[in-house]
Design an enzyme around this catalytic site. Sequence first.
Site, mmCIF file in Angstrom:
data_model
loop_
_atom_site.group_PDB
_atom_site.id
_atom_site.type_symbol
_atom_site.label_atom_id
_atom_site.label_comp_id
_atom_site.label_asym_id
_atom_site.label_seq_id
_atom_site.Cartn_x
_atom_site.Cartn_y
_atom_site.Cartn_z
ATOM 1 N N TYR A 147 1.129 -1.417 -0.233
ATOM 2 C CA TYR A 147 0.162 0.092 -0.246
ATOM 3 C C TYR A 147 1.149 1.648 0.027
ATOM 4 C CZ TYR A 147 -3.919 3.447 1.848
ATOM 5 O OH TYR A 147 -4.444 4.790 1.643
ATOM 6 N N GLU A 150 4.372 1.801 -0.740
ATOM 7 C CA GLU A 150 4.942 1.537 -1.929
ATOM 8 C C GLU A 150 4.352 1.715 -3.125
ATOM 9 O OE1 GLU A 150 8.023 3.194 -1.565
ATOM 10 O OE2 GLU A 150 8.690 1.692 0.399
ATOM 11 N N GLY A 182 -2.396 0.194 23.056
ATOM 12 C CA GLY A 182 -2.980 1.100 22.776
ATOM 13 C C GLY A 182 -2.133 2.435 23.321
ATOM 14 N N GLN A 228 -0.705 3.697 20.825
ATOM 15 C CA GLN A 228 -0.359 4.387 19.657
ATOM 16 C C GLN A 228 -1.290 5.195 18.737
ATOM 17 O OE1 GLN A 228 -1.565 1.767 20.106
ATOM 18 N NE2 GLN A 228 -2.290 0.936 18.507
ATOM 19 N N THR A 229 -0.737 6.355 18.507
ATOM 20 C CA THR A 229 -1.376 7.885 17.962
ATOM 21 C C THR A 229 -2.142 7.742 16.212
ATOM 22 O OG1 THR A 229 0.153 9.150 17.535
ATOM 23 C CG2 THR A 229 -0.646 9.174 20.379
ATOM 24 N N ARG A 230 -3.774 8.697 16.393
ATOM 25 C CA ARG A 230 -4.183 8.616 15.325
ATOM 26 C C ARG A 230 -4.885 10.059 15.369
ATOM 27 N NH1 ARG A 230 -1.027 4.546 14.004
ATOM 28 N NH2 ARG A 230 -1.521 2.955 12.657
HETATM 29 P P1 NAD Z 1 -12.934 1.981 0.674
HETATM 30 O O1 NAD Z 1 -12.116 0.582 -0.035
HETATM 31 O O2 NAD Z 1 -14.081 2.107 0.949
HETATM 32 O O3 NAD Z 1 -13.002 2.443 -1.405
HETATM 33 C C1 NAD Z 1 -11.781 1.599 -2.403
HETATM 34 C C2 NAD Z 1 -12.711 2.412 -3.434
HETATM 35 O O4 NAD Z 1 -12.011 1.300 -4.888
HETATM 36 C C3 NAD Z 1 -13.398 0.826 -3.491
HETATM 37 O O5 NAD Z 1 -15.497 0.961 -3.727
HETATM 38 C C4 NAD Z 1 -12.814 -0.431 -4.048
HETATM 39 O O6 NAD Z 1 -13.883 -1.237 -4.668
HETATM 40 C C5 NAD Z 1 -12.407 0.279 -5.049
HETATM 41 N N1 NAD Z 1 -10.687 -0.483 -6.106
HETATM 42 C C6 NAD Z 1 -10.471 -1.579 -5.383
HETATM 43 N N2 NAD Z 1 -9.185 -1.949 -5.823
HETATM 44 C C7 NAD Z 1 -10.200 -1.953 -7.901
HETATM 45 C C8 NAD Z 1 -9.773 -1.476 -9.006
HETATM 46 N N3 NAD Z 1 -8.490 -2.327 -9.419
HETATM 47 N N4 NAD Z 1 -10.732 -1.566 -9.536
HETATM 48 C C9 NAD Z 1 -11.448 0.220 -9.405
HETATM 49 N N5 NAD Z 1 -12.276 -0.017 -8.085
HETATM 50 C C10 NAD Z 1 -10.609 0.277 -7.582
HETATM 51 O O7 NAD Z 1 -11.530 3.069 0.746
HETATM 52 P P2 NAD Z 1 -11.512 4.871 1.345
HETATM 53 O O8 NAD Z 1 -11.528 4.701 2.405
HETATM 54 O O9 NAD Z 1 -12.940 5.038 0.538
HETATM 55 O O10 NAD Z 1 -10.686 4.976 0.367
HETATM 56 C C11 NAD Z 1 -10.555 5.480 -0.632
HETATM 57 C C12 NAD Z 1 -9.451 6.160 -1.119
HETATM 58 O O11 NAD Z 1 -8.411 7.184 -0.372
HETATM 59 C C13 NAD Z 1 -8.325 5.103 -1.299
HETATM 60 O O12 NAD Z 1 -7.616 5.101 -2.453
HETATM 61 C C14 NAD Z 1 -7.959 5.623 0.190
HETATM 62 O O13 NAD Z 1 -6.414 4.541 -0.301
HETATM 63 C C15 NAD Z 1 -7.419 6.877 0.347
HETATM 64 N N6 NAD Z 1 -6.842 6.965 1.375
HETATM 65 C C16 NAD Z 1 -8.271 6.906 2.330
HETATM 66 C C17 NAD Z 1 -7.776 7.337 3.913
HETATM 67 C C18 NAD Z 1 -9.239 7.015 4.292
HETATM 68 O O14 NAD Z 1 -9.167 7.027 5.962
HETATM 69 N N7 NAD Z 1 -10.822 6.351 4.816
HETATM 70 C C19 NAD Z 1 -6.339 7.312 4.003
HETATM 71 C C20 NAD Z 1 -5.429 7.797 3.223
HETATM 72 C C21 NAD Z 1 -6.135 7.231 1.651
HETATM 73 N N1 UDP Z 2 -6.241 -0.816 16.266
HETATM 74 C C1 UDP Z 2 -6.673 -1.354 16.989
HETATM 75 N N2 UDP Z 2 -7.779 -2.318 16.431
HETATM 76 C C2 UDP Z 2 -8.491 -2.955 16.122
HETATM 77 C C3 UDP Z 2 -7.665 -1.764 14.946
HETATM 78 C C4 UDP Z 2 -6.862 -1.214 14.794
HETATM 79 O O1 UDP Z 2 -6.121 -0.970 17.821
HETATM 80 O O2 UDP Z 2 -9.494 -3.248 16.017
HETATM 81 C C5 UDP Z 2 -4.751 -0.481 15.797
HETATM 82 C C6 UDP Z 2 -3.868 -0.384 14.792
HETATM 83 O O3 UDP Z 2 -2.907 -1.524 15.684
HETATM 84 C C7 UDP Z 2 -3.557 0.968 14.589
HETATM 85 C C8 UDP Z 2 -4.414 2.089 14.351
HETATM 86 O O4 UDP Z 2 -5.436 1.228 15.092
HETATM 87 O O5 UDP Z 2 -3.056 1.121 15.148
HETATM 88 C C9 UDP Z 2 -5.477 2.581 13.348
HETATM 89 O O6 UDP Z 2 -5.560 1.269 12.791
HETATM 90 P P1 UDP Z 2 -6.595 1.186 11.419
HETATM 91 O O7 UDP Z 2 -6.769 0.515 10.938
HETATM 92 O O8 UDP Z 2 -7.612 1.703 11.429
HETATM 93 O O9 UDP Z 2 -5.460 2.316 10.526
HETATM 94 P P2 UDP Z 2 -4.452 2.510 10.066
HETATM 95 O O10 UDP Z 2 -3.477 1.666 10.815
HETATM 96 O O11 UDP Z 2 -3.694 2.150 8.028
HETATM 97 O O12 UDP Z 2 -3.142 4.014 9.993
#
Ligand code: NAD
Ligand code: UDP
Length: 327
Positions: free
Chosen positions: A160, A162, A222, A224-226
Amino acid sequence: MQIDKNSLSLLLLGKRMKRILVSGGAGFLGSHLCERLLNEGNEVLCVDNLFTGRKVNVHHLMDNKRFEFLRHDVTFPLFVEVDQIYNLACPASPVHYQFDPVQTTKTSVIGAINMLGLAKRLKIRILQASTSEVYGDPEIHPQPESYKGSVNTIGIRACYDEGKRCAETLFFDYHRQHKVDIKVMRIFNTYGPRMHPNDGRVVSNFIVQALRGEDITIFGDGMQTRSFCYVDDLIEGMYRLMNSRPGFTGPVNIGNPGEFTMLELAEKVLQITGSKSKLKFLPLPQDDPMQRQPVIDLAKKELGWEPKVQLEEGLTKTIAYFKQAIS
Ligand code: NAD
Ligand code: UDP
Ligand code: UDP
């Protein structure tokens, strides 16, 4: 020719309707974006292979004459005529993107090449949904756009991270080499209605567990932060970036600087739901970033954007959605 009421009033106001491609449009963020673009009077072509997205996310848009759904995988070329592209196609939850990691990289890299090829042929603007994951497990805190990141290239999150880093490179090379008009957005953790109940991300997991009275799964200690951004704020930032001044490419961070530990998040979810769920501690997944918080000065300056919805308000709305979605 049939014309609906909203389109007619836009024509009378002299606004030109755009035909906008949203890849990943049936996903969590994509479905909110499609809705926003339709509300602004545009036509939307939602392109999605339904890997993690669902038709139910866009079901309410299907009757709109300006909405079209195309089931298509962006790793294959696509020849359509549109005025703008938002490239969101890519699974976003670690559980989903690690399910088929090779396909995840292909989606980010080949998907970006195809969408950029389309933008190049049509000479149109294209926005990339990049991610805070390009910063990896960051050594500096909070993260400004100038930070180059710390990613384990051979770890389980690299497909994801890279993939998204390479997509950014492609966007900037198409911009320099072929003059493609690009906008790159680094999205930090976003939550809200239409997250998949089983998508494994922390907000959806905690809420579903609390509502079902199951144990809340805390990975690691628990601590870690976001920093969690509510979906409406995120879509506003995305829309503003797409419509920002010519020449402004980003990358720009879009996220909510409010930073919380996973324990604090669990407490808030328990408090709002009134659930009696217990905490259950599980091992921390490999390469899980320990902290993450956006610097949003650039978004404030260039887009006049900052988030408005604080965590409690956003969680309350999201919990209301999940109550009805999983009942
Ligand atoms: P999501 O999984 O709900 O949506 C992704 C969509 O892409 C899905 O509808 C899936 O079916 C479609 N998809 C996947 N592979 C595909 C392919 N090869 N061809 C066509 N469609 C494809 O996730 P999301 O949270 O809505 O994320 C949307 C975008 O935002 C993504 O690119 C994700 O990397 C980016 N993003 C989201 C977050 C977040 O927190 N939600 C954070 C950072 C980046
Ligand atoms: N996490 C958790 N319990 C869960 C799912 C995730 O403690 O059931 C933690 C995970 O280890 C990470 C943070 O929550 O530290 C955010 O995870 P998420 O998968 O939502 O997003 P990302 O790691 O991609 O930021
Ligand atoms: N492409 C596409 N739709 C278009 C134009 C191009 O899907 O309308 C794809 C095309 O198949 C190619 C990719 O985008 O694989 C990159 O296009 P580009 O023009 O940069 O490369 P080339 O076609 O020269 O290899």
